[in-house]
Every structure is written in C-alpha cells, then in structure tokens.
Scaffold this active site. Structure first.
Site, short mmCIF file in Angstrom:
data_model
loop_
_atom_site.label_atom_id
_atom_site.label_comp_id
_atom_site.label_asym_id
_atom_site.label_seq_id
_atom_site.Cartn_x
_atom_site.Cartn_y
_atom_site.Cartn_z
N TYR A 56 0.84 -1.30 -0.14
CA TYR A 56 -0.02 0.00 -0.30
C TYR A 56 1.00 1.54 -0.05
CZ TYR A 56 0.33 1.19 4.99
OH TYR A 56 1.23 1.49 6.40
N ARG B 224 8.35 4.11 -4.36
CA ARG B 224 8.51 3.25 -3.13
C ARG B 224 7.18 2.01 -3.34
NH1 ARG B 224 7.33 5.57 2.21
NH2 ARG B 224 5.07 5.77 1.54
N ARG C 249 -8.10 -20.09 -1.77
CA ARG C 249 -7.24 -20.20 -0.60
C ARG C 249 -6.56 -21.35 -0.38
NH1 ARG C 249 -5.86 -21.01 4.34
NH2 ARG C 249 -4.86 -19.79 5.42
N LYS D 167 6.46 -1.54 2.14
CA LYS D 167 4.91 -0.85 2.70
C LYS D 167 3.76 -2.33 2.31
CE LYS D 167 3.24 3.59 3.46
NZ LYS D 167 3.41 3.93 5.08
N GLU E 79 10.96 2.85 14.82
CA GLU E 79 10.39 3.92 13.72
C GLU E 79 9.01 3.65 14.66
OE1 GLU E 79 9.21 3.09 10.40
OE2 GLU E 79 9.26 0.93 10.99
N LEU F 73 10.33 2.06 7.48
CA LEU F 73 10.54 2.35 6.29
C LEU F 73 10.76 3.35 5.94
CD1 LEU F 73 8.15 1.56 4.27
CD2 LEU F 73 6.72 3.66 5.04
N1 PDD Z 1 2.33 5.06 7.42
N2 PDD Z 1 7.17 4.52 9.37
C1 PDD Z 1 5.83 3.68 9.06
C2 PDD Z 1 6.06 2.07 9.61
C3 PDD Z 1 4.47 3.99 8.35
O1 PDD Z 1 3.53 3.04 8.02
C4 PDD Z 1 4.81 5.57 7.72
C5 PDD Z 1 3.25 5.78 6.87
C6 PDD Z 1 6.51 5.75 7.90
C7 PDD Z 1 6.14 7.31 7.41
O2 PDD Z 1 6.07 7.33 5.99
P1 PDD Z 1 5.82 8.29 4.93
O3 PDD Z 1 6.89 9.65 5.34
O4 PDD Z 1 6.36 7.86 3.65
O5 PDD Z 1 4.49 8.51 4.89
C8 PDD Z 1 6.80 6.02 8.36
C9 PDD Z 1 0.91 5.77 6.45
C10 PDD Z 1 1.34 7.41 6.45
C11 PDD Z 1 0.09 5.10 6.80
O6 PDD Z 1 0.01 3.71 7.16
O7 PDD Z 1 -0.65 5.90 6.62
#
Ligand code: PDD
Length: 280
Positions: free
Chosen positions: A33, A52, A99, A146, A179, A203
C-alpha cells in the site's frame, strides 16, 4: 466533497465499494500500500510514493504492474474527488484466487483506493507535542516493504492510545530505537539531526527523505545511525515524521520528558519548512 473509492477501474461511493473474499490481501495480507497526501490541490511527492510502491512489489515478487497506469488511476480518482487537502489510500494485492499459500499461477494484481479529506492532527498536539510509549519491535524482518500486514502496528498504536499516549515507538531487542507505528523517528542533539539508517527494519519514509533534503539545504548536520533510548533521553528534541504526522514533536516517552519536555525549536522550524515545501 465526495469520499470516493476506486476498485479496478471503477470509481464510486466508498460504502458501495467491495472486493472478492478471496483477494489475497484479505486472506494473507499479500498486498502492498501507499498513503499519499495533497496540499493545495497537488499530490505531494507522488513520484516518490510510486517508486516505493514498485520496490514493495518487487520485494514480494509481484507480477509486473504498470506504474504509469497506477499514476493515471491515482490522478483520475484525485481529480474526481475535487478535494484540495486529501489523503489517498492505495492498495495493490497480488490477486484473487482460491485460498492456497503458493502464489497463483497467473495472478492479476488488484488495485483499490479511497480518497477523502485528510484528517489534520489536533492543534493541541502540534502546539504541546505528543506523548509516546515504547514497545518491543515484534514485527517481521522486512519493514522496508510497505505491506498491509500491520497487526503489530495496530496493536502497538492501540496500546499507546489506551495508556493515554499518542503513539508507540518500536525498539529492537538490542535497545535500538527504530520508528513509530506509522511514522519515522528523529532526535535532535546539539543542533544535529539523528535518525535510524535505512535498513530492512524501518520504512524508507518519504517525509524522512524530504526532511533530510531540507537539512542538507539548510546546512543542518544529519547522522543516519543506530541510537538507543538512553540517547533519546539525553537529546534536546524528538519528533515523528510521516505523511499524516508531518513533523510532530515528541515531548515524553514512557512518561519521561525528552529534553526539557517542551516542543523544541528545530522541530517547529522543520514542520514549517516542510509545510512550505509541500505547498510550493
Ligand atoms: N505510514 N514508518 C511506518 C511504519 C509507516 O507506516 C509510515 C507511513 C512511515 C512514514 O512514511 P511516509 O513519510 O512516507 O508517510 C514510517 C502511512 C502514513 C500509513 O500507514 O498510513
């Protein structure tokens, strides 16, 4: 301002959008995603999000997907919404099939999206900063991809909210601060920025990247290196970075103050500069 959904080429109301129960995203979390925000009618860093997305798909050995078509679909949905400040959620699953664990023989990736007005973080959080808790990182070993397998993030976020905090920060068994549940994590020490290096355990945030670019332009020193909670408590400031958090100051961790426990000047400045860059 309509909230719209996109399902494999069709745009319509979110409530009416459905996916087959044997979508592998639903059965196995076999999906990737992105979450993209717009400022002033423009999608911020769309190309970085698409790059990404490609990396995430490659990491899961998805069949080839045309990024040009994904870009067109995003733009079509965004235009149809007419929302100036929107959040677009995009999910691509490996496909729909009976599945069974192995990859399907001829998978056809399924694209779904939603667009709605972006929910801004509450003003008091921006002004006073956020409280976070720490949790042991119990996610899988490819957090650089992601994927929608977000249960550990969901559990940690809920634990934070239940304890009166805003978010949780994942810390490795060895004590390295990684993070937060949907944001990257930075500290400021003696005017220098520090954040976890890009490894398979975090990420590669687009906002993180934008902040590193801003730091380079403004001659702010940056170290991408491992650091511990002890170093966080010895730091002057800490903040979260992400598409929805933007730059969100962290003032306490597990109930203990970071620096003087107040929102720091560099966090404030980086938030303002990021907003400016996004609106240009
Ligand atoms: N999340 N780390 C994680 C685990 C994340 O899920 C995200 C982003 C980030 C920051 O990435 P970026 O700057 O590209 O948004 C770091 C999105 C916003 C979400 O899960 O909705």
């Amino acid at each position: 301002m309509p909230e719209l959904a996109y399902v494999n080429g069709k745009i319509g109301p979110v409530e009416e959008a459905v996916v087959p129960i044997e979508d592998r995203g639903y059965n196995f979390g076999d999906a990737v995603y992105e979450y993209v925000a717009s400022y002033g009618g423009r999608l911020f860093r769309l190309e970085d999000h698409l790059a990404r997305l490609s990396r995430s798909m490659a990491g899961l050995f998805f069949p080839p997907v045309s990024i040009d078509q994904v870009r067109d679909a995003i733009n079509e949905l965004y235009r149809a919404s007419g929302i100036e400040r929107a959040g677009i959620y995009l999910q691509l699953s490996r496909g729909v099939d009976r599945r069974d664990h192995p990859f399907p023989k001829a998978p056809v990736p399924q694209l779904v999206m939603t667009v709605r007005p972006l929910k801004e973080k509450p003003a008091h959080l921006r002004k006073d900063g956020a409280a976070v808790i720490t949790v042991t990182d119990f996610r899988w070993g490819r957090c650089d991809l992601k994927t929608v397998q977000l249960l550990p993030n969901v559990m940690a976020k809920q634990q934070a909210l239940d304890s009166g905090a805003f978010d949780a920060v994942f810390v490795s068994d060895a004590g390295i601060v990684r993070e937060a549940t949907s944001s990257n994590f930075f500290i400021v020490s003696g005017g220098m920025l520090m954040t976890h290096p890009l490894t398979e355990n975090i990420l590669a945030g687009i906002t993180r990247q934008v902040l590193l670019e801003i730091a380079a332009e403004q001659k702010i020193q940056v170290e991408e290196r491992f650091f511990t909670l002890e170093e966080v408590f010895a730091a002057d400031e800490a903040f979260l970075s992400g598409t929805t958090t933007e730059v969100l100051p962290v003032v306490t961790i597990d109930g203990n103050p970071v620096g003087d426990g107040k929102v720091g000047p560099l966090s404030e400045k980086l938030f303002a500069t990021l907003r400016q860059a996004a609106q240009e």
